[in-house]
Motif scaffolding. Structure first.
Motif, PDB file in Angstrom:
ATOM      1  N   CYS A  95       0.833  -1.199   0.000  1.00  0.00           N
ATOM      2  CA  CYS A  95       0.000   0.000   0.000  1.00  0.00           C
ATOM      3  C   CYS A  95       0.873   1.256   0.000  1.00  0.00           C
ATOM      4  N   ILE A  96       0.238   2.377  -0.278  1.00  0.00           N
ATOM      5  CA  ILE A  96       0.876   3.685  -0.206  1.00  0.00           C
ATOM      6  C   ILE A  96       0.053   4.555   0.741  1.00  0.00           C
ATOM      7  N   VAL A  97       0.734   5.206   1.687  1.00  0.00           N
ATOM      8  CA  VAL A  97       0.070   6.118   2.618  1.00  0.00           C
ATOM      9  C   VAL A  97       0.394   7.546   2.195  1.00  0.00           C
ATOM     10  N   THR A  98      -0.637   8.337   1.963  1.00  0.00           N
ATOM     11  CA  THR A  98      -0.461   9.744   1.629  1.00  0.00           C
ATOM     12  C   THR A  98      -0.808  10.576   2.850  1.00  0.00           C
ATOM     13  N   ALA A  99       0.174  11.324   3.360  1.00  0.00           N
ATOM     14  CA  ALA A  99      -0.022  12.088   4.588  1.00  0.00           C
ATOM     15  C   ALA A  99       0.877  13.319   4.578  1.00  0.00           C
ATOM     16  N   SER A 139       4.674  19.500   4.228  1.00  0.00           N
ATOM     17  CA  SER A 139       4.647  18.996   2.854  1.00  0.00           C
ATOM     18  C   SER A 139       3.976  17.627   2.809  1.00  0.00           C
ATOM     19  N   ASP A 140       3.432  17.278   1.629  1.00  0.00           N
ATOM     20  CA  ASP A 140       2.811  15.971   1.439  1.00  0.00           C
ATOM     21  C   ASP A 140       3.874  14.910   1.173  1.00  0.00           C
ATOM     22  N   ALA A 141       3.613  13.689   1.621  1.00  0.00           N
ATOM     23  CA  ALA A 141       4.553  12.593   1.399  1.00  0.00           C
ATOM     24  C   ALA A 141       3.781  11.324   1.097  1.00  0.00           C
ATOM     25  N   GLU A 142       4.431  10.437   0.355  1.00  0.00           N
ATOM     26  CA  GLU A 142       3.879   9.109   0.080  1.00  0.00           C
ATOM     27  C   GLU A 142       4.797   8.070   0.694  1.00  0.00           C
ATOM     28  N   LEU A 143       4.260   7.331   1.654  1.00  0.00           N
ATOM     29  CA  LEU A 143       5.032   6.328   2.379  1.00  0.00           C
ATOM     30  C   LEU A 143       4.667   4.934   1.878  1.00  0.00           C
ATOM     31  N   GLU A 144       5.679   4.140   1.586  1.00  0.00           N
ATOM     32  CA  GLU A 144       5.442   2.764   1.177  1.00  0.00           C
ATOM     33  C   GLU A 144       5.221   1.891   2.416  1.00  0.00           C
ATOM     34  N   GLY A 145       4.267   0.977   2.305  1.00  0.00           N
ATOM     35  CA  GLY A 145       4.009   0.101   3.437  1.00  0.00           C
ATOM     36  C   GLY A 145       3.237  -1.137   3.040  1.00  0.00           C
ATOM     37  N   LYS A 146       2.781  -1.845   4.046  1.00  0.00           N
ATOM     38  CA  LYS A 146       1.941  -3.024   3.833  1.00  0.00           C
ATOM     39  C   LYS A 146       0.727  -2.919   4.747  1.00  0.00           C
ATOM     40  N   LEU A 147      -0.437  -3.119   4.163  1.00  0.00           N
ATOM     41  CA  LEU A 147      -1.697  -3.082   4.903  1.00  0.00           C
ATOM     42  C   LEU A 147      -2.011  -4.484   5.406  1.00  0.00           C
ATOM     43  N   GLN A 175      10.159   8.835   8.836  1.00  0.00           N
ATOM     44  CA  GLN A 175       9.395  10.011   8.453  1.00  0.00           C
ATOM     45  C   GLN A 175       8.491  10.434   9.615  1.00  0.00           C
ATOM     46  N   ARG A 176       8.484  11.724   9.908  1.00  0.00           N
ATOM     47  CA  ARG A 176       7.674  12.247  11.001  1.00  0.00           C
ATOM     48  C   ARG A 176       6.422  12.887  10.432  1.00  0.00           C
ATOM     49  N   LEU A 177       5.278  12.334  10.811  1.00  0.00           N
ATOM     50  CA  LEU A 177       4.017  12.851  10.293  1.00  0.00           C
ATOM     51  C   LEU A 177       3.463  13.942  11.213  1.00  0.00           C
ATOM     52  N   GLN A 178       2.755  14.859  10.589  1.00  0.00           N
ATOM     53  CA  GLN A 178       2.143  15.964  11.323  1.00  0.00           C
ATOM     54  C   GLN A 178       1.038  15.444  12.241  1.00  0.00           C
ATOM     55  N   PRO A 179       1.103  15.746  13.546  1.00  0.00           N
ATOM     56  CA  PRO A 179       0.065  15.251  14.463  1.00  0.00           C
ATOM     57  C   PRO A 179      -1.277  15.937  14.222  1.00  0.00           C
TER      58      PRO A 179
END
Length: 226
Positions: A134-138, A144-152, A168-172
């Protein structure tokens, strides 16, 4: 000849029966009890009687014996497919049938209680990780926007972020983040609830997995998430 037993004999027969629906629809205990009554002493005591006569021809005898009767329905209980999938979107079609049989005659009455019961039974059957890419868009803390690679993980809805993006540090408190799977055919809304050493904590609700279960389980079965 000694009357003490010196041989243990086991003889097993397996029968597949065609019975009226009224018997098949009974719960396990009732089905076994009814079959025991139907067979009665003629069948259940018949083999010991005949066996004793045969053994007597060579000077043998039966010192003790017991029997065990068990029966299980091969019919699939009439449970709505939607109810099974809502509780266990990570199970295959065959496993959903097993879940229905496992829950036969044991379901609580309330909808929430039914889902919870089926969920527990499903996890007792299969609780291993079943993941799809999967790809997480956050948004990052930088804004800034980022696309993180992962597994669901279809078993519990957690997203396992890959090694490349774990730091990667995501915005709370940014609200829902998007999880895309199956080459973009499935788009899910997920919650981001914090950061750990293993990466961002991202979770897709089980209900959303259930709505997209047919596509997601097909991807997993094809081996894309293995």
């Amino acid at each position: 000849m000694s009357t003490k037993a010196n041989v243990k004999l086991n003889i097993t027969f397996n029968f597949e029966l065609a019975l009226p629906d009224a018997l098949v629809d009974a719960d396990h205990a009732a089905l076994c009890r009814r079959l025991s009554e139907l067979l009665g002493p003629m069948v259940l005591q018949g083999m010991p009687t005949v066996t004793a006569k045969r053994l007597g021809q060579v000077g043998g005898s039966i010192v003790a014996h017991h029997h065990h009767l068990d029966a299980s329905s091969l019919a699939v209980p009439a449970l709505a497919q939607e109810l099974l999938i809502a509780a266990a979107p990570h199970l295959t079609d065959d496993e959903l049938i097993q879940l229905a049989r496992r829950a036969a005659g044991k379901l609580p009455t309330g909808d929430d209680e039914r889902r919870a019961f089926l969920r527990r039974q499903a996890l007792a059957m299969v609780n291993e990780y079943r993941t799809v890419p999967c790809i997480v868009t956050a948004k990052l803390t930088s804004g800034s926007d980022a696309e993180l690679e992962g597994k669901l993980n279809l078993t519990n809805g957690n997203v396992l972020v890959g090694d490349r993006d774990r730091q990667q540090r995501l915005q709370p408190k940014q609200g829902p983040v998007e999880v895309t799977a199956a080459d973009g055919d499935v788009r899910l809304s997920a919650t981001f609830s914090g950061q750990t050493l293993s990466g961002p904590v991202i979770e897709v609700p089980i209900a959303d997995l259930a709505h997209n279960r047919s596509v997601l389980i097909a991807v997993w079965q094809a081996g894309a998430g293995a």
